[in-house]
Design a protein around this motif. Structure first.
Motif, PDB file in Angstrom:
ATOM      1  N   MET A 113       0.832  -1.209   0.000  1.00 41.29           N
ATOM      2  CA  MET A 113       0.000   0.000   0.000  1.00 41.29           C
ATOM      3  C   MET A 113       0.864   1.256   0.000  1.00 41.29           C
ATOM      4  N   THR A 114       1.960   1.230   0.734  1.00 37.65           N
ATOM      5  CA  THR A 114       2.886   2.361   0.716  1.00 37.65           C
ATOM      6  C   THR A 114       3.496   2.529  -0.662  1.00 37.65           C
ATOM      7  N   ARG A 115       3.878   1.436  -1.292  1.00 34.88           N
ATOM      8  CA  ARG A 115       4.452   1.514  -2.639  1.00 34.88           C
ATOM      9  C   ARG A 115       3.439   2.066  -3.634  1.00 34.88           C
ATOM     10  N   GLU A 116       2.186   1.638  -3.518  1.00 33.05           N
ATOM     11  CA  GLU A 116       1.143   2.169  -4.405  1.00 33.05           C
ATOM     12  C   GLU A 116       0.994   3.669  -4.224  1.00 33.05           C
ATOM     13  N   ALA A 117       1.040   4.117  -2.976  1.00 33.61           N
ATOM     14  CA  ALA A 117       0.836   5.534  -2.688  1.00 33.61           C
ATOM     15  C   ALA A 117       1.998   6.381  -3.161  1.00 33.61           C
ATOM     16  N   VAL A 118       3.195   5.941  -2.891  1.00 31.37           N
ATOM     17  CA  VAL A 118       4.378   6.763  -3.123  1.00 31.37           C
ATOM     18  C   VAL A 118       4.932   6.607  -4.534  1.00 31.37           C
ATOM     19  N   ASP A 119       4.838   5.418  -5.101  1.00 29.20           N
ATOM     20  CA  ASP A 119       5.465   5.153  -6.399  1.00 29.20           C
ATOM     21  C   ASP A 119       4.495   5.223  -7.574  1.00 29.20           C
ATOM     22  N   VAL A 120       3.267   4.732  -7.401  1.00 31.66           N
ATOM     23  CA  VAL A 120       2.341   4.586  -8.529  1.00 31.66           C
ATOM     24  C   VAL A 120       1.354   5.740  -8.625  1.00 31.66           C
ATOM     25  N   LEU A 121       0.730   6.108  -7.514  1.00 32.23           N
ATOM     26  CA  LEU A 121      -0.307   7.135  -7.561  1.00 32.23           C
ATOM     27  C   LEU A 121       0.180   8.450  -8.165  1.00 32.23           C
ATOM     28  N   PRO A 122       1.402   8.923  -7.875  1.00 30.32           N
ATOM     29  CA  PRO A 122       1.847  10.157  -8.535  1.00 30.32           C
ATOM     30  C   PRO A 122       1.835  10.056 -10.057  1.00 30.32           C
ATOM     31  N   ASP A 123       2.187   8.886 -10.580  1.00 23.05           N
ATOM     32  CA  ASP A 123       2.170   8.700 -12.028  1.00 23.05           C
ATOM     33  C   ASP A 123       0.749   8.743 -12.578  1.00 23.05           C
ATOM     34  N   VAL A 124      -0.190   8.166 -11.845  1.00 27.30           N
ATOM     35  CA  VAL A 124      -1.591   8.172 -12.288  1.00 27.30           C
ATOM     36  C   VAL A 124      -2.123   9.606 -12.315  1.00 27.30           C
ATOM     37  N   LEU A 125      -1.834  10.372 -11.270  1.00 35.85           N
ATOM     38  CA  LEU A 125      -2.302  11.756 -11.226  1.00 35.85           C
ATOM     39  C   LEU A 125      -1.703  12.570 -12.371  1.00 35.85           C
ATOM     40  N   LYS A 126      -0.445  12.330 -12.672  1.00 40.21           N
ATOM     41  CA  LYS A 126       0.189  13.022 -13.789  1.00 40.21           C
ATOM     42  C   LYS A 126      -0.462  12.623 -15.111  1.00 40.21           C
ATOM     43  N   ALA A 127      -0.759  11.349 -15.264  1.00 41.42           N
ATOM     44  CA  ALA A 127      -1.315  10.857 -16.520  1.00 41.42           C
ATOM     45  C   ALA A 127      -2.681  11.455 -16.829  1.00 41.42           C
ATOM     46  N   ILE A 128      -3.478  11.728 -15.800  1.00 35.89           N
ATOM     47  CA  ILE A 128      -4.825  12.269 -16.056  1.00 35.89           C
ATOM     48  C   ILE A 128      -4.836  13.801 -16.030  1.00 35.89           C
ATOM     49  N   GLY A 129      -3.684  14.414 -15.797  1.00 35.83           N
ATOM     50  CA  GLY A 129      -3.644  15.871 -15.755  1.00 35.83           C
ATOM     51  C   GLY A 129      -4.313  16.445 -14.523  1.00 35.83           C
ATOM     52  N   PHE A 130      -4.202  15.743 -13.404  1.00 36.09           N
ATOM     53  CA  PHE A 130      -4.821  16.179 -12.155  1.00 36.09           C
ATOM     54  C   PHE A 130      -4.334  17.569 -11.774  1.00 36.09           C
ATOM     55  N   LYS A 131      -5.283  18.469 -11.492  1.00 33.02           N
ATOM     56  CA  LYS A 131      -4.936  19.842 -11.137  1.00 33.02           C
ATOM     57  C   LYS A 131      -5.263  20.154  -9.686  1.00 33.02           C
ATOM     58  N   LYS A 132      -6.419  19.770  -9.240  1.00 35.23           N
ATOM     59  CA  LYS A 132      -6.772  19.900  -7.831  1.00 35.23           C
ATOM     60  C   LYS A 132      -7.993  19.036  -7.579  1.00 35.23           C
ATOM     61  N   GLY A 133      -8.160  18.638  -6.311  1.00 38.83           N
ATOM     62  CA  GLY A 133      -9.318  17.821  -6.002  1.00 38.83           C
ATOM     63  C   GLY A 133      -9.147  17.010  -4.744  1.00 38.83           C
ATOM     64  N   VAL A 134      -9.762  15.840  -4.731  1.00 37.14           N
ATOM     65  CA  VAL A 134      -9.893  15.021  -3.533  1.00 37.14           C
ATOM     66  C   VAL A 134      -9.505  13.585  -3.856  1.00 37.14           C
ATOM     67  N   LEU A 135      -8.808  12.946  -2.926  1.00 37.06           N
ATOM     68  CA  LEU A 135      -8.571  11.512  -3.013  1.00 37.06           C
ATOM     69  C   LEU A 135      -9.624  10.815  -2.169  1.00 37.06           C
ATOM     70  N   ALA A 136     -10.331   9.864  -2.753  1.00 35.12           N
ATOM     71  CA  ALA A 136     -11.385   9.141  -2.052  1.00 35.12           C
ATOM     72  C   ALA A 136     -11.109   7.650  -2.167  1.00 35.12           C
ATOM     73  N   GLY A 137     -10.775   7.035  -1.052  1.00 35.55           N
ATOM     74  CA  GLY A 137     -10.421   5.622  -1.079  1.00 35.55           C
ATOM     75  C   GLY A 137     -11.331   4.777  -0.223  1.00 35.55           C
ATOM     76  N   HIS A 138     -11.414   3.500  -0.588  1.00 38.36           N
ATOM     77  CA  HIS A 138     -12.204   2.530   0.165  1.00 38.36           C
ATOM     78  C   HIS A 138     -11.287   1.410   0.632  1.00 38.36           C
ATOM     79  N   SER A 139     -11.271   1.136   1.947  1.00 36.65           N
ATOM     80  CA  SER A 139     -10.514   0.024   2.523  1.00 36.65           C
ATOM     81  C   SER A 139      -9.026   0.167   2.194  1.00 36.65           C
ATOM     82  N   ASP A 140      -8.427  -0.769   1.463  1.00 37.76           N
ATOM     83  CA  ASP A 140      -7.021  -0.606   1.062  1.00 37.76           C
ATOM     84  C   ASP A 140      -6.812   0.728   0.353  1.00 37.76           C
TER      85      ASP A 140
END
Length: 271
Positions: A83-110
């Motif tokens: 879960m730490t690896r997903e947060a620190v290594d992968v999620l930044p790439d996903v946000l960059k790929a979609i052109g994330f500018k501002k907003g909210v992270l909404a997660g369920h369980s893991d």
């Protein structure tokens, strides 16, 4: 960029992840990024993302992590800090790929744990708030018992067949999650240290009858956070508020992002 309701592919670190956006794209409105549970994927959010976009006016983006849905398979066994690896290594790439500018992270369980780790580990001023549905900050005996029950249902019942409708490699999805949580050394897993570093408002939503975690998870967030934490404990609700109590979950989230908008507007006016 996405076309509302249509699938897309994100490529990161040599891996293809499936994604789907709903409502306005990031250059037109803030974005809610949905992070699924340990057995979830894009399809298992059902109609919740579309309804969330309609209720908030935000764009909503969901993606399947590696090993889930139609994304590439994961290498097993998963590392116990996955879960730490997903947060620190992968999620930044996903946000960059979609052109994330501002907003909210909404997660369920893991996914809620991943959102909390990101907010407490990565300095990202674009993230204005967190919605944590049934988050895990540490293991609990009753939660581990429920995960053992899931293994039995998978091996002896119909859970494998039901999940197989949503995951390209259902064994990869299930074993990657279940084997990690039931590794004896995982009992010591604890991410409470990230709570004190979260610098945005948080909405925590949990079912009173959650079979995977007690209110102690929410209490840890309330007592250790330096930022506002709103809590919605939902009656007649187990581990999945967006499925068991979708209307109340949508209402709580819409109210939360509305307050975030009001705070931002007031800060802009004061400046």
């Amino acid at each position: 960029m996405w076309t509302s309701g249509e699938g897309m592919v994100i490529r990161t670190r040599g891996v293809s992840l499936e994604g789907r956006g709903y409502g306005p794209t990031p250059e037109r409105a803030p974005t809610i990024v949905l992070l699924h549970e340990g057995l979830g994927c894009v399809e298992l959010w059902r109609d919740f993302p579309q309804k969330l976009a309609e209720a908030t006016g935000y764009g909503v983006f969901a993606y399947s992590r590696q090993g889930y849905g139609r994304s590439d398979a994961a290498l097993l066994p998963r590392p116990l800090d996955y879960m730490t690896r997903e947060a620190v290594d992968v999620l930044p790439d996903v946000l960059k790929a979609i052109g994330f500018k501002k907003g909210v992270l909404a997660g369920h369980s893991d996914g809620a744990s991943i959102a909390a780790i990101y907010a407490g580990s990565v300095q990202d001023h674009r993230v204005r708030g967190l919605v944590l549905m049934a988050p895990h900050f540490f293991t609990e005996p009753m939660g581990l018992d429920a995960i053992r029950d899931a293994r039995q249902a998978y091996d002896e019942g119909d859970l494998r067949a039901r999940l197989g409708r949503y995951h390209r490699d259902v064994d990869n999805a299930f074993r990657g999650w279940n084997d990690a949580w039931l590794d004896p050394t995982f009992e010591a897993w604890n991410i409470e240290e990230v709570i004190a570093y979260i610098r945005v408002p948080v909405l925590a939503i949990q079912g009173v009858d959650d079979q995977y975690g007690t209110r102690a998870q929410i209490e840890a967030l309330e007592t250790q956070s330096y930022n506002p934490v709103d809590v919605a404990m939902l009656e007649d609700c187990r581990h999945s508020p967006h499925i068991d109590q979708p209307d109340r979950t949508l209402a709580a989230m819409a109210e939360f992002v509305g307050r975030l908008d009001a705070i931002e507007a007031a800060e802009a006016e004061a400046a």
